[in-house]
Scaffold this motif. Structure first.
Motif, short mmCIF file in Angstrom:
data_model
loop_
_atom_site.label_atom_id
_atom_site.label_comp_id
_atom_site.label_asym_id
_atom_site.label_seq_id
_atom_site.Cartn_x
_atom_site.Cartn_y
_atom_site.Cartn_z
N THR A 82 -26.59 -1.50 -13.35
CA THR A 82 -25.90 -2.32 -14.34
C THR A 82 -26.39 -3.76 -14.29
O THR A 82 -26.65 -4.38 -15.33
CB THR A 82 -24.37 -2.25 -14.11
OG1 THR A 82 -23.95 -0.89 -14.21
CG2 THR A 82 -23.63 -3.11 -15.12
N LEU A 83 -26.53 -4.30 -13.08
CA LEU A 83 -27.04 -5.67 -12.94
C LEU A 83 -28.46 -5.78 -13.47
O LEU A 83 -28.82 -6.77 -14.13
CB LEU A 83 -26.98 -6.12 -11.48
CG LEU A 83 -25.58 -6.33 -10.91
CD1 LEU A 83 -25.66 -6.58 -9.40
CD2 LEU A 83 -24.89 -7.49 -11.61
N ALA A 84 -29.28 -4.78 -13.21
CA ALA A 84 -30.67 -4.79 -13.68
C ALA A 84 -30.72 -4.78 -15.20
O ALA A 84 -31.49 -5.53 -15.82
CB ALA A 84 -31.43 -3.60 -13.10
N ASP A 169 -37.13 -1.33 -19.96
CA ASP A 169 -36.12 -0.44 -20.53
C ASP A 169 -35.20 0.11 -19.43
O ASP A 169 -35.34 -0.24 -18.25
CB ASP A 169 -36.78 0.70 -21.31
CG ASP A 169 -37.77 1.50 -20.47
OD1 ASP A 169 -37.74 1.42 -19.22
OD2 ASP A 169 -38.59 2.23 -21.06
N ASP A 170 -34.26 0.94 -19.82
CA ASP A 170 -33.31 1.49 -18.86
C ASP A 170 -34.00 2.30 -17.76
O ASP A 170 -33.58 2.24 -16.60
CB ASP A 170 -32.27 2.37 -19.56
CG ASP A 170 -31.22 1.56 -20.29
OD1 ASP A 170 -31.29 0.31 -20.28
OD2 ASP A 170 -30.31 2.18 -20.88
N ASP A 171 -35.05 3.04 -18.10
CA ASP A 171 -35.75 3.81 -17.07
C ASP A 171 -36.36 2.89 -16.02
O ASP A 171 -36.30 3.17 -14.82
CB ASP A 171 -36.86 4.68 -17.69
CG ASP A 171 -36.30 5.86 -18.47
OD1 ASP A 171 -35.13 6.26 -18.21
OD2 ASP A 171 -37.01 6.37 -19.35
N TYR A 172 -36.96 1.81 -16.46
CA TYR A 172 -37.53 0.85 -15.51
C TYR A 172 -36.43 0.24 -14.65
O TYR A 172 -36.57 0.15 -13.42
CB TYR A 172 -38.29 -0.25 -16.27
CG TYR A 172 -38.95 -1.24 -15.34
CD1 TYR A 172 -40.13 -0.91 -14.67
CD2 TYR A 172 -38.39 -2.49 -15.12
CE1 TYR A 172 -40.73 -1.82 -13.81
CE2 TYR A 172 -38.99 -3.39 -14.26
CZ TYR A 172 -40.15 -3.06 -13.60
OH TYR A 172 -40.74 -3.94 -12.74
N CYS A 173 -35.34 -0.16 -15.27
CA CYS A 173 -34.21 -0.75 -14.53
C CYS A 173 -33.65 0.25 -13.51
O CYS A 173 -33.32 -0.13 -12.39
CB CYS A 173 -33.12 -1.21 -15.49
SG CYS A 173 -33.59 -2.66 -16.47
N ARG A 174 -33.55 1.51 -13.90
CA ARG A 174 -33.05 2.54 -12.98
C ARG A 174 -34.01 2.71 -11.79
O ARG A 174 -33.57 2.80 -10.64
CB ARG A 174 -32.87 3.86 -13.71
CG ARG A 174 -32.21 4.93 -12.86
CD ARG A 174 -31.84 6.18 -13.66
NE ARG A 174 -30.71 5.88 -14.55
CZ ARG A 174 -30.79 5.69 -15.87
NH1 ARG A 174 -31.95 5.79 -16.48
NH2 ARG A 174 -29.73 5.42 -16.59
N THR A 175 -35.29 2.70 -12.06
CA THR A 175 -36.28 2.84 -10.99
C THR A 175 -36.17 1.69 -9.99
O THR A 175 -36.14 1.90 -8.78
CB THR A 175 -37.71 2.89 -11.58
OG1 THR A 175 -37.81 4.04 -12.42
CG2 THR A 175 -38.76 2.96 -10.48
#
Length: 186
Positions: A82-84, A169-175
């Motif tokens: 969430t922070l990312a 994007d969200d995938d990058y942030c999740r990684t």
């Protein structure tokens, strides 16, 4: 005579500070020039904020689009995600990109280094609660450094958004969030 400031006045001043920091950076910030450009009363500003550094710090504590409470998803991994995502949204926005550009350091010996450091430490301190909850849940040990974890989380996002132009994007942030979680989890 005491000058009263309404919340609307304060919002206009903070917005003007953001605009000036985006335009000129921290090192060239000038209260008088800002007041003139934005049609504000310089005396009223200086009465409320006699020290320009305090004005800058207060404005930086209220970044554009940053009104959401600290995440509390029940998991440090998803709180980090969430922070990312929030950081990515901020630094990829036009206002956020400009505001962060004003933070770039041209000379490490310049006096405004203290302002930058204070702004970062104040911002990081507001996020300590995320790590304290993770400690209480047993996800991290007392030796985990929240500010270092935030640097690990935010640096790649800033690098991509501000220097390479690659998608955040969200995938990058999740990684990134997953990598930081694995690095600091118990």
């Amino acid at each position: 005579m005491t000058v009263e400031h309404s919340p609307d006045d304060d919002e206009r001043i903070v917005a003007a500070v953001h605009d000036e920091l985006a335009r000129w950076g921290i090192d060239r910030f000038d209260v008088g020039a800002m007041a003139h450009r934005h049609g504000l009363d310089v005396d009223a500003i200086q009465q409320r904020w006699p020290d320009p550094e305090v004005l800058i710090l207060e404005a930086l504590a209220h970044r554009p689009g940053d009104t959401a409470p600290q995440p509390d998803t029940g998991s440090l991994r998803t709180d980090l995600f969430t922070l990312a995502v929030r950081m990515a949204a901020m630094v990829t926005s036009s206002d956020g990109r400009k505001l962060h550009g004003g933070h770039l350091i041209g000379d490490v010996e310049i006096a405004s280094m203290d302002v930058r450091r204070s702004a970062w430490l104040a911002r990081a301190a507001t996020l300590d609660v995320v790590f304290e909850r993770a400690r209480q849940r047993g996800e991290i040990t007392d030796s985990a450094d929240p500010h270092l974890a935030l640097e690990l989380l935010f640096a790649p996002i800033n690098m991509r958004a501000l220097y390479t132009g690659m998608p955040v994007d969200d995938d990058y942030c999740r990684t990134i969030a997953d990598m930081v979680y694995r690095a600091i989890s118990s």
